[in-house]
Scaffold this motif. Structure first.
Motif, PDB file in Angstrom:
ATOM      1  N   VAL A 531      56.305  48.511  62.797  1.00  0.00           N
ATOM      2  CA  VAL A 531      57.314  48.008  61.869  1.00  0.00           C
ATOM      3  C   VAL A 531      58.421  49.053  61.831  1.00  0.00           C
ATOM      4  O   VAL A 531      58.171  50.253  61.751  1.00  0.00           O
ATOM      5  CB  VAL A 531      56.710  47.672  60.484  1.00  0.00           C
ATOM      6  N   ILE A 539      59.320  43.545  62.576  1.00  0.00           N
ATOM      7  CA  ILE A 539      58.107  43.897  63.312  1.00  0.00           C
ATOM      8  C   ILE A 539      58.323  43.724  64.809  1.00  0.00           C
ATOM      9  O   ILE A 539      58.946  42.756  65.241  1.00  0.00           O
ATOM     10  CB  ILE A 539      56.944  42.981  62.873  1.00  0.00           C
ATOM     11  N   TYR A 560      49.041  36.559  63.962  1.00  0.00           N
ATOM     12  CA  TYR A 560      50.330  37.128  63.567  1.00  0.00           C
ATOM     13  C   TYR A 560      50.332  37.505  62.090  1.00  0.00           C
ATOM     14  O   TYR A 560      50.726  38.606  61.711  1.00  0.00           O
ATOM     15  CB  TYR A 560      51.469  36.144  63.864  1.00  0.00           C
ATOM     16  N   LYS A 564      50.675  41.237  60.717  1.00  0.00           N
ATOM     17  CA  LYS A 564      51.880  41.511  59.929  1.00  0.00           C
ATOM     18  C   LYS A 564      51.510  42.178  58.600  1.00  0.00           C
ATOM     19  O   LYS A 564      52.136  43.150  58.183  1.00  0.00           O
ATOM     20  CB  LYS A 564      52.615  40.191  59.667  1.00  0.00           C
ATOM     21  N   THR A 568      52.656  45.957  57.636  1.00  0.00           N
ATOM     22  CA  THR A 568      53.681  46.142  56.603  1.00  0.00           C
ATOM     23  C   THR A 568      53.090  46.660  55.289  1.00  0.00           C
ATOM     24  O   THR A 568      53.775  47.321  54.530  1.00  0.00           O
ATOM     25  CB  THR A 568      54.464  44.840  56.314  1.00  0.00           C
TER      26      THR A 568
END
Ligand SMILES: [Zn+2]
Length: 708
Positions: A531, A539, A560, A564, A568
């Protein structure tokens, strides 16, 4: 003659008066589908559509001709009308208009096989012959394609030939489409698909009403014109730039590959005496295996709040070619054989030999040298093209600094610099291409060998005093590193110092490409997730096979989402991820499996056929499904994992969406875990612990569903 023009409906705005499309129309036709080799008795054209550059649609359908005159053959009247319109346009565009199916007898299998498909022009040509109408076409060399007759005043561009070029597909349109079918390209690029998702290849549009058939053929013509005009005709404008650099006819450039462009350019240079083959009589060499780029073993780990810098060498290979005068007409020339100053760096020779040994290639190199007396052909091209590019980059800067920059000019300059860059970057790779007329593995070996040496030395510089960078990963022309605590006071300054040293000592220009705030490295080449720092949590994901297109949408979606969240919000991952896994299972049972339609959308595996289905070994699933679905090389096949043995495949998978109860849920869950396994392990989860928990939850969920 009957001229019914259906141009009332204008759902999409199509309009451009740029040179590339001025006074043009796209054309598409529909005919009765048939299998195998073309025969007059097998088919008939029943519809055609044109879409002009100013957005006028002309739709012709066989039914229009049945009404007006019963006695004449209606297909003949339709074709005469098609030709009437077709001949009016100095330039037309089509999509797979110039191909011809090739029939071959396979002596091994004792069958006659047809590969490829017949195209619009081939069918139109055959129907002209059948009706004794003069055809504007002729079959080309070897019977492999069909074109407008030689000397025809009109021109045609088969846009599939342009969009299938790697330079366009991957470097201009970011690899957004998977196959070059009109539907796949227009869905990806224009976000508009074929009319109501119908495909004349799979659904029989003949069974639909005349009105629908007309809409279908019209839509295809619209899509073709929209692709020609996409982003102010960017694709065709690039073709013009390439034709300028290749010194080759624009229409020929559209229908040929980059190896043709370069060999044409080299031939012209030799003809004019700009370069000579007299000193390198063995310029064309049979392909041999050579080593690849340099890789540094990637670290494995999750880095949280630790800046990882990604630096990229700008145009490394063109720089190597120019700095070393590498080309087919300069490498190991007779004239400089005994000139030590012409020798390639001994370190590079060592790097090449080490790599040959590592790759177990049974061959060693003693010496390479390049001409000191004449500049090589590739260097001349690169210098010309890259000087041009610098000019356009300068013009962009100048224009941008004006109080009111002219956006049209900016766009033009931008396209020119991009065209130059793309042309320059596609030159050196050709030497390793065995079909290239100037194929020369030695030139390719010197270029990659020199690249390896520079990359290794760049890493050595980075890891030593005064930088002491902690290298996370590196490959070909890029390097990823962390800056050690002790050196962190002024990272920007340290990095700039490093960039300067690389320029001075290695002759390469480095740029900071990305700075990652959090990242996961997998210990595998070119696979990472990061990120970006200061960029709104953007990303970047590289090489994660869970996101490969062949996976079902449901898997891609949840891989995904989970990655993610980890990257994050790494600090709360142990709370969030188990919940997300529950959501994924809930989504599978309750949404993805709610109907056949949702199963088709979310749970199909797909694979692009690399060969004709009959060329796969009989047990291979891809080949088997390809044969069942009657697909051709380059097309995409689908299947679903089922609980029960499928009647058609005799195994636990089906080619059409199964009933919800028949979906093999365990398989899909297993596959999701398999795709997440490495990420979960690296980020501290115990997969052995989570997995059984999930399986238990599925059971409860299904039971409660069947109870209700
Ligand atoms: Zn020489």
């Amino acid at each position: 003659m009957n001229k019914n023009i259906n141009s009332i409906e204008k759902p999409f705005k199509i309009e451009s008066y740029r040179d590339e499309v001025l006074n043009t129309a796209s054309i598409d036709m529909e005919w009765i589908p048939y299998r195998g080799k073309y025969l007059h008795s097998k088919t008939q054209i029943f519809a055609a559509a044109f879409c002009t550059n100013w957005g006028e649609r002309i739709v012709l359908h066989i039914s229009q001709y049945q009404k007006t005159n019963e006695s004449i053959n209606s297909e003949k009247a339709l074709i005469e009308d098609i030709l009437f319109y077709f001949n009016q346009f100095p330039l037309t565009f089509g999509w797979y208009t110039t191909g011809v199916a090739i029939g071959k007898y396979d002596p091994r299998k004792k069958v006659f096989q047809v590969k490829g498909r017949d195209s619009d022009f081939f069918i139109l040509h055959q129907r002209c012959l059948f009706h004794r109408i003069e055809s504007p076409f002729e079959i080309g060399y070897n019977g492999k394609y069909i074109t407008l007759k030689k000397g025809s005043k009109n021109k045609h561009i088969d846009l599939i030939k342009v969009f299938e070029k790697q330079v366009i597909k991957d470097y201009v349109l970011d690899g957004r489409y998977r196959t070059t079918s009109l539907d796949s390209v227009s869905s990806a690029i224009l976000e508009i698909s074929k009319y109501e998702g119908m495909d004349a290849g799979t659904t029989n549009i003949l069974q639909k009403s005349t009105k629908l058939q007309k809409k279908y053929v019209k839509r295809d013509a619209e899509l073709i014109m929209m692709l020609a005009q996409y982003r102010n005709c960017i694709v065709l404008r690039l073709m013009k730039i390439f034709s300028h650099y290749a010194k080759m006819d624009y229409y020929v450039v559209c229908h040929t590959s980059v190896s043709n462009w370069y060999s044409n350019k080299y031939e012209k240079m030799i003809e004019r005496g700009d370069c000579t083959l007299s000193y390198t009589p063995y310029y064309s060499l049979e392909k041999k295996e050579i080593g690849g780029g340099h890789h540094t073993r990637s670290q494995r780990g999750l880095f949280v709040n630790t800046l990882v810098y990604e630096l990229d060498a700008k145009g490394m290979y063109p720089t190597i070619v120019i700095n070393n005068n590498l080309s087919f007409d300069t490498l190991n020339c007779i004239c400089c054989k005994n000139t030590p100053s012409a020798y390639l760096d001994t370190e590079t020779i060592k790097v090449i030999n080490d790599n040959l040994m590592e790759q177990k290639i049974d061959r060693q190199v003693s010496n390479y040298w390049t001409c000191r007396k004449r500049k090589g052909a590739l260097c001349m091209i690169l210098e010309e093209v890259l000087t041009d590019r610098e000019k356009y980059l300068r013009l962009i800067k100048e224009e941008k600094s004006k109080p009111c920059p002219n956006n049209l000019l900016l766009e033009e300059f931008h396209n020119c610099q991009m065209g130059a860059k793309l042309f320059a970057n596609s030159g050196f790779g050709l030497f390793a291409n065995k079909y290239f007329k100037f194929s020369n593995y030695k030139v390719a070996e010197c270029i990659t060998g020199e690249g390896r040496r520079i990359h290794k030395q760049m890493e050595t510089l980075a890891s030593r005093e005064p930088f002491n960078f902690d290298i996370v990963f590196g490959f070909t022309d890029s390097i990823f590193f962390k800056i050690k605590e002790a050196n962190c006071q002024n990272p920007e300054q340290t990095i700039n110092q490093f960039i300067k040293q690389c320029k001075d000592k290695l002759g390469i220009t480095l740029e900071i490409k990305n700075v990652f705030k959090n990242s996961i490295f997998y210990g595998i080449n070119n696979r990472f997730v990061g990120v970006l720092d200061k960029e709104n949590d953007r990303i970047i994901i590289k090489g994660l096979d869970g996101l490969a297109e062949s996976n079902p949408l449901w898997i891609k979606k949840w891989v995904y989402e989970i990655i993610k969240q980890i990257i994050t919000k790494p600090d709360s991952r142990f709370e969030i991820i188990p919940k997300l896994l529950d959501d994924a299972v809930f989504d599978l049972v309750n949404n993805a499996c709610s109907s056949k339609n949702s199963i088709a959308e979310e749970l199909s595996y797909s694979q692009k056929l690399r060969m004709h289905p009959t060329e796969y070994v009989s047990s291979n699933r891809t080949g088997k499904v390809g044969r069942l679905m009657n697909k051709d090389k380059g097309e995409v096949i689908q299947w679903y994992e089922t609980k029960n043995i499928d009647k058609e495949t005799s195994e636990n998978y089906s080619t059409s969406a199964p009933d919800p109860e028949n979906v093999n849920l365990d398989h899909y869950i297993d596959r999701l875990f398999e795709k997440l396994k490495r990420t979960l392990e690296i980020t501290g989860f115990d997969v052995q612990e989570i997995k059984p928990e999930i399986s238990r939850k599925i059971l409860t969920m299904i039971n409660s569903k069947s109870l209700s």
